[in-house]
Design a protein around this motif. Structure first.
Motif, PDB file in Angstrom:
ATOM      1  N   ASP A 220       0.821  -1.215   0.000  1.00 24.66           N
ATOM      2  CA  ASP A 220       0.000   0.000   0.000  1.00 24.66           C
ATOM      3  C   ASP A 220       0.851   1.260   0.000  1.00 24.66           C
ATOM      4  N   LYS A 248      -2.975  10.420  -3.305  1.00 22.03           N
ATOM      5  CA  LYS A 248      -3.055   9.017  -2.881  1.00 22.03           C
ATOM      6  C   LYS A 248      -4.476   8.513  -3.069  1.00 22.03           C
ATOM      7  N   SER A 254       0.992   7.224  -0.927  1.00 22.18           N
ATOM      8  CA  SER A 254       1.234   6.503  -2.175  1.00 22.18           C
ATOM      9  C   SER A 254       2.733   6.523  -2.443  1.00 22.18           C
ATOM     10  N   GLN A 287      -3.055   0.876  -8.775  1.00 21.05           N
ATOM     11  CA  GLN A 287      -3.562   2.201  -9.112  1.00 21.05           C
ATOM     12  C   GLN A 287      -2.394   3.077  -9.575  1.00 21.05           C
ATOM     13  N   TRP A 326      -6.257   9.142 -11.348  1.00 22.79           N
ATOM     14  CA  TRP A 326      -5.931   7.748 -11.055  1.00 22.79           C
ATOM     15  C   TRP A 326      -6.621   6.824 -12.047  1.00 22.79           C
ATOM     16  N   TYR A 372       2.557   8.239  -9.800  1.00 28.23           N
ATOM     17  CA  TYR A 372       2.235   7.805  -8.445  1.00 28.23           C
ATOM     18  C   TYR A 372       1.659   6.395  -8.508  1.00 28.23           C
ATOM     19  N   ASP A 374      -0.257   3.215  -6.112  1.00 31.27           N
ATOM     20  CA  ASP A 374      -0.952   2.916  -4.864  1.00 31.27           C
ATOM     21  C   ASP A 374      -1.727   1.604  -5.006  1.00 31.27           C
ATOM     22  N   ASP A 375      -2.029   1.008  -3.849  1.00 30.74           N
ATOM     23  CA  ASP A 375      -2.885  -0.185  -3.749  1.00 30.74           C
ATOM     24  C   ASP A 375      -2.485  -1.285  -4.731  1.00 30.74           C
TER      25      ASP A 375
END
Length: 446
Positions: A220, A248, A254, A287, A326, A372, A374-375
């Motif tokens: 994460d 994020k 992120s 993401q 995103w 960026y 994330d996840d």
């Protein structure tokens, strides 16, 4: 050498004619040679029966088609009323529409079609059936999803025998779904079962699992300690991976990648890691907050045998083409291809994720930018079911095994209880030390 070799691809009338060396088939290239016929369309000069060679089960039927061409192989329409279909008498019979009915004797012969003096032939082998293979194998679906099953039949010599999907008898055991007469399976109930297709006395099967989705977080980006940067044709001193709490998807942060690409050859900017992913996930997702620069984003992992596999997180073109927003990228593990080192490798779970990387071949697009992440997650299908009594209530208290197992940062337990009341679950590590506890009141049984 127009038919190509290596990475060259020859395409005629929208069909790839040769066998490119790339595992994924035709390679995306910048240059091509296009040959266009300017010959005028003339009268019918050739007929072509399709298929030209076929293996059929003795005693069955097949519907042939025919295409017409002029002397330059431009397509020419053919009036079906002008065609005459015949076949060798030992094969069976064929009607005026091209529908062939074979005899019950195993033999070989020819189908003929005439339009005046213009003729074409096709070879027919009447054979027996030795095996049926169903694909995909296995089948893993969520409730409500559908899957078309393909059946491939072969004779004793390994020849593929043509049998329409509707000629098989399709069945599902295990009460996990339904299947229609053409092999389309619909998942309706959580559990495990078997799909079968039978023709005459030969049956093929494939296991099917139907369940609920389970997603496990791989990273994460609370920290970027798992990641390091290397690359070729990059300005490495200007590249860095840090955490960001301003842009994020989920708390607290992120991963932010600042990059600078250099000209003079193919660029690979690698975000390296070693993240084991236990179990047998069916897809991976991440993401990405894009910068619209159009670079190709890919991933690499190794399997249980140490074989490398590549995965396209975006297509090579248009690449990361979204800006200041995103986008969730979800790619099935079935889309992964073996690396060049062993193009015939077969994926053997579990896997270990090794890197995410940017690739760029166009010097005009070599620039600086920021992305960026994330996840970073993997997706499983959970197929374990909870035993129930006749009235739909759990027959006794039961703690099911965790899923997935093994796991990374999180796992799931299923508990069924035959009555309401206080529930306390205590978790211990391998040394016997208590690491977590859940206290909860269960209002209803189940």
């Amino acid at each position: 050498n127009l038919d190509g070799g290596g990475s060259t691809t020859m395409v005629v009338r929208n069909k790839v004619m040769n066998r490119p060396s790339d595992t994924g088939g035709e390679r995306t290239v910048a240059n091509s040679l296009l040959l266009i016929s300017t010959a005028p369309t003339g009268p019918l000069n050739h007929l072509r029966i399709s298929p030209k060679k076929i293996y059929l089960p003795a005693g069955n039927s097949y519907h042939y088609t025919v295409t017409g061409f002029d002397q330059y192989y431009n397509s020419v329409s053919v009036n079906s009323d002008s065609l005459t279909w015949t076949c060798d008498s030992t094969l069976g019979s064929i009607d005026s529409t091209g529908k062939f009915q074979s005899d019950t004797v195993k033999t070989m012969g020819y189908i003929y079609v005439n339009c005046g003096e213009i003729r074409d032939t096709a070879q027919v082998f009447l054979t027996g059936l030795a095996e049926i293979t169903l694909k995909p194998n296995p089948i893993i679906l969520k409730i409500g999803e559908q899957q078309t099953i393909t059946a491939e039949a072969k004779d004793n010599y390994g020849n593929i025998v043509q049998i329409p999907a509707s000629n098989y008898t399709w069945e599902v055991t295990g009460n996990v779904g339904t299947i229609n007469s053409t092999g389309v399976f619909t998942a309706t109930t959580m559990g495990e079962g078997v799909i079968s297709a039978t023709f005459e006395e030969v049956t093929g099967t494939t296991p099917v699992s139907v369940g609920a989705a389970a997603t496990v977080m791989v990273d994460d980006f609370t920290t970027v300690a798992n990641w390091s940067i290397t690359g070729t044709k990059v300005n490495l001193a200007q590249c860095k991976i840090t955490v960001s709490d301003s842009i994020k998807i989920s708390e607290p942060s992120s991963g932010r990648l600042d990059y600078s690409l250099a000209t003079g050859g193919t660029t690979n900017l690698n975000l390296n890691c070693t993240i084991p992913i236990s179990g047998t996930p069916d897809a991976i997702s991440i993401q990405i907050y894009g910068d619209g620069k159009g670079h190709w984003l890919r991933g690499e992992f190794i399997d249980k045998q140490g074989e490398k596999f590549l995965m396209d997180l975006t297509p090579a073109t248009p690449g990361i083409d979204w800006t200041d927003c995103w986008q969730k990228l979800e790619i099935p593990f079935s889309a992964a291809i073996p690396s060049w080192a062993n193009p015939t490798a077969v994926l053997d779970y579990p896997v270990t994720w090794k890197r995410i990387y940017l690739a760029e071949t166009d010097d005009a697009k070599k620039d600086v930018g920021t992305l960026y992440f994330d996840d970073f997650s993997v997706h499983f299908i959970e197929t374990k079911t909870v035993p129930e009594s006749k009235n739909g209530v759990a027959g006794k208290f039961r703690l099911e095994g965790n899923y997935p197992n093994p796991f990374n940062n999180q796992t799931n337990f299923r508990i069924c209880a035959d009555r309401s009341g206080d529930l306390k679950v205590t978790f211990y590590d391998l040394s016997g030390k208590e690491v977590d506890r859940i206290d909860q009141f269960i209002e209803t049984s189940g």
